[in-house]
Scaffold this motif. Sequence first.
Motif, mmCIF file in Angstrom:
data_model
loop_
_atom_site.group_PDB
_atom_site.id
_atom_site.type_symbol
_atom_site.label_atom_id
_atom_site.label_comp_id
_atom_site.label_asym_id
_atom_site.label_seq_id
_atom_site.Cartn_x
_atom_site.Cartn_y
_atom_site.Cartn_z
ATOM 1 N N VAL A 144 6.079 12.796 1.794
ATOM 2 C CA VAL A 144 5.596 11.851 0.504
ATOM 3 C C VAL A 144 6.793 12.080 -0.609
ATOM 4 N N ALA A 145 7.360 13.130 -0.621
ATOM 5 C CA ALA A 145 8.346 13.218 -1.874
ATOM 6 C C ALA A 145 9.621 12.117 -1.263
ATOM 7 N N ASP A 146 9.621 11.740 0.038
ATOM 8 C CA ASP A 146 10.806 10.887 0.379
ATOM 9 C C ASP A 146 10.400 9.553 -0.168
ATOM 10 N N LEU A 147 9.480 9.227 -0.559
ATOM 11 C CA LEU A 147 9.159 8.201 -1.272
ATOM 12 C C LEU A 147 9.676 7.549 -2.341
ATOM 13 N N LYS A 148 10.223 8.681 -3.018
ATOM 14 C CA LYS A 148 10.944 8.572 -4.328
ATOM 15 C C LYS A 148 11.924 7.324 -4.225
ATOM 16 N N GLY A 149 12.047 6.322 -5.064
ATOM 17 C CA GLY A 149 12.998 5.220 -5.007
ATOM 18 C C GLY A 149 12.548 4.153 -3.999
ATOM 19 N N LYS A 150 11.506 4.519 -3.267
ATOM 20 C CA LYS A 150 11.351 3.602 -2.030
ATOM 21 C C LYS A 150 10.201 2.420 -2.390
ATOM 22 N N LYS A 151 10.189 1.364 -1.685
ATOM 23 C CA LYS A 151 9.287 0.075 -1.925
ATOM 24 C C LYS A 151 7.882 0.752 -1.288
ATOM 25 N N VAL A 152 6.705 0.358 -2.005
ATOM 26 C CA VAL A 152 5.656 0.457 -1.228
ATOM 27 C C VAL A 152 4.619 -0.546 -1.620
ATOM 28 N N ALA A 153 4.039 -1.207 -0.436
ATOM 29 C CA ALA A 153 3.100 -2.195 -0.738
ATOM 30 C C ALA A 153 1.801 -1.764 -0.778
ATOM 31 N N LEU A 154 1.218 -2.400 -1.543
ATOM 32 C CA LEU A 154 -0.452 -2.162 -1.849
ATOM 33 C C LEU A 154 -1.109 -3.299 -2.576
ATOM 34 N N ASN A 155 -2.204 -3.333 -2.554
ATOM 35 C CA ASN A 155 -3.028 -4.455 -3.073
ATOM 36 C C ASN A 155 -3.371 -3.799 -4.633
ATOM 37 N N GLY A 157 -4.968 -2.899 -8.030
ATOM 38 C CA GLY A 157 -6.360 -2.577 -8.496
ATOM 39 C C GLY A 157 -7.348 -2.201 -7.197
ATOM 40 N N SER A 158 -6.773 -1.979 -6.252
ATOM 41 C CA SER A 158 -7.918 -1.558 -4.995
ATOM 42 C C SER A 158 -8.027 -0.185 -4.748
ATOM 43 N N ASN A 159 -8.714 0.138 -3.924
ATOM 44 C CA ASN A 159 -8.893 1.697 -3.618
ATOM 45 C C ASN A 159 -7.459 2.338 -3.365
ATOM 46 N N VAL A 160 -6.660 1.688 -2.524
ATOM 47 C CA VAL A 160 -5.323 2.244 -2.211
ATOM 48 C C VAL A 160 -4.500 2.387 -3.218
ATOM 49 N N HIS A 161 -4.597 1.646 -4.689
ATOM 50 C CA HIS A 161 -3.819 1.834 -5.511
ATOM 51 C C HIS A 161 -4.182 3.558 -6.061
ATOM 52 N N TYR A 162 -5.439 3.576 -6.148
ATOM 53 C CA TYR A 162 -5.952 4.886 -6.596
ATOM 54 C C TYR A 162 -5.426 6.018 -5.543
ATOM 55 N N LEU A 163 -5.502 5.819 -4.386
ATOM 56 C CA LEU A 163 -5.130 6.701 -3.126
ATOM 57 C C LEU A 163 -3.591 6.949 -3.447
ATOM 58 N N LEU A 164 -2.834 5.880 -3.870
ATOM 59 C CA LEU A 164 -1.259 6.157 -3.946
ATOM 60 C C LEU A 164 -0.913 6.965 -5.149
ATOM 61 N N VAL A 165 -1.716 6.653 -6.257
ATOM 62 C CA VAL A 165 -1.436 7.557 -7.333
ATOM 63 C C VAL A 165 -1.860 9.105 -6.972
ATOM 64 N N GLN A 166 -2.823 9.278 -6.428
ATOM 65 C CA GLN A 166 -2.965 10.652 -6.044
ATOM 66 C C GLN A 166 -2.335 11.177 -4.980
ATOM 67 N N VAL A 167 -1.658 10.429 -3.940
ATOM 68 C CA VAL A 167 -0.710 11.104 -2.869
ATOM 69 C C VAL A 167 0.605 11.394 -3.548
ATOM 70 N N ILE A 168 1.128 10.612 -4.486
ATOM 71 C CA ILE A 168 2.353 10.895 -4.994
ATOM 72 C C ILE A 168 2.519 11.970 -6.075
ATOM 73 N N THR A 174 5.467 10.244 -9.874
ATOM 74 C CA THR A 174 4.667 9.486 -10.486
ATOM 75 C C THR A 174 5.010 7.923 -10.105
ATOM 76 N N LEU A 175 4.007 6.736 -10.663
ATOM 77 C CA LEU A 175 4.454 5.493 -10.170
ATOM 78 C C LEU A 175 5.887 5.094 -10.291
ATOM 79 N N SER A 176 6.265 5.662 -11.496
ATOM 80 C CA SER A 176 7.835 5.260 -12.083
ATOM 81 C C SER A 176 8.832 5.686 -10.980
#
Length: 332
Positions: A144-155, A157-168, A174-176
């Motif tokens: 997951v740390a390798d996602l830094k600077g990477k583009k992540v697609a998501l819907n 305001g959906s459940n996966v928005h919260y999932l992404l926040v928790q995973v990173i 952070t989202l930034s």
Amino acid sequence: MKNKVFWKTLGGMLAVALWLAMASGCGIHNESANAKSSSSSPPSSKVIRIGYQKYGTLNMLKARGDLEKRLKKLGYTVQWALFPGGPQLLEAMNAGSLDFGHTGEAPPVFAQAAGTPLLYVATSPPNPVSEAILVKKDSSIQTVADLKGKKVALNKGSNVHYLLVQVIKKAGLTLSDIQPVYLPPADARAAFEQGSVDAWAIWDPFYAAAEKGGKARVLADGQGLVANREFFFASRSFAKREPELIQVLLEELKKVEQWANNDPKGVAEFLAPELGIDEQALETASRRHVYGIEPITNEVISQQQIIADEFHTLGLLPKKLMVKDAVWHDSR
């Protein structure tokens, strides 16, 4: 300023999506419920308006027809309206167009903050492994740390928005630190397969379909991070006017949920033509999903409150809200 821009954008997106859902997606509703009841419908007070999505037990309840048979004896008919997602469904409830519906755990938080007169009436068991962050099978992203600077697609305001926040967050990001790309599932899948984004936060059955295609692998799922519940809602006016009908709806849903738990292959066979997704992928999704109807307990409220507080802290909700203020209590 960011909050204002976010809410203007989200409001515009919801309005457009709602219009499209009503104009086109609800064609199923227009051709079935309206066609059958145009000449012999009872007064509007005897019509229950239910919003549903293609993936969910409300869709199965609609197909079985048991609810209509039971309600007919009570003098009611059902009008079904199809929506592409939870945010659009709850926007319709906010507009006074729906009495009952369902979404995942994140959309109602945004809807409550926007003033939607919704009430939580029931929930499903947790399903944390039914959503995940996917990367290409040959991607250089290994953690997951390798996602830094990477583009992540998501819907958004959906459940996966919260999932992404928790995973990173667990990975110290952070989202930034990433580049969120807000897309609905169909567009996100295309972007993912074409390599326009580096990762995709998605839920079943789209998650299972991507796995079956052999081009994706799981970077992280929701296990230990999120509950990923489905919720059922009534509008405040409907709940106040027809509490006994809410119980009827929940009883009929419970029957469908029990069937779905016992027959994942049957669920897949039913949903395949509805969704245009391979039966094998749908069976995989159904087998890792725990169906059921559960009450809104203090534990469930607390979990939802954590989600609301998280989005408020991130600046995505304009004010702090109290989830317990939107819980139905049968006062009969």
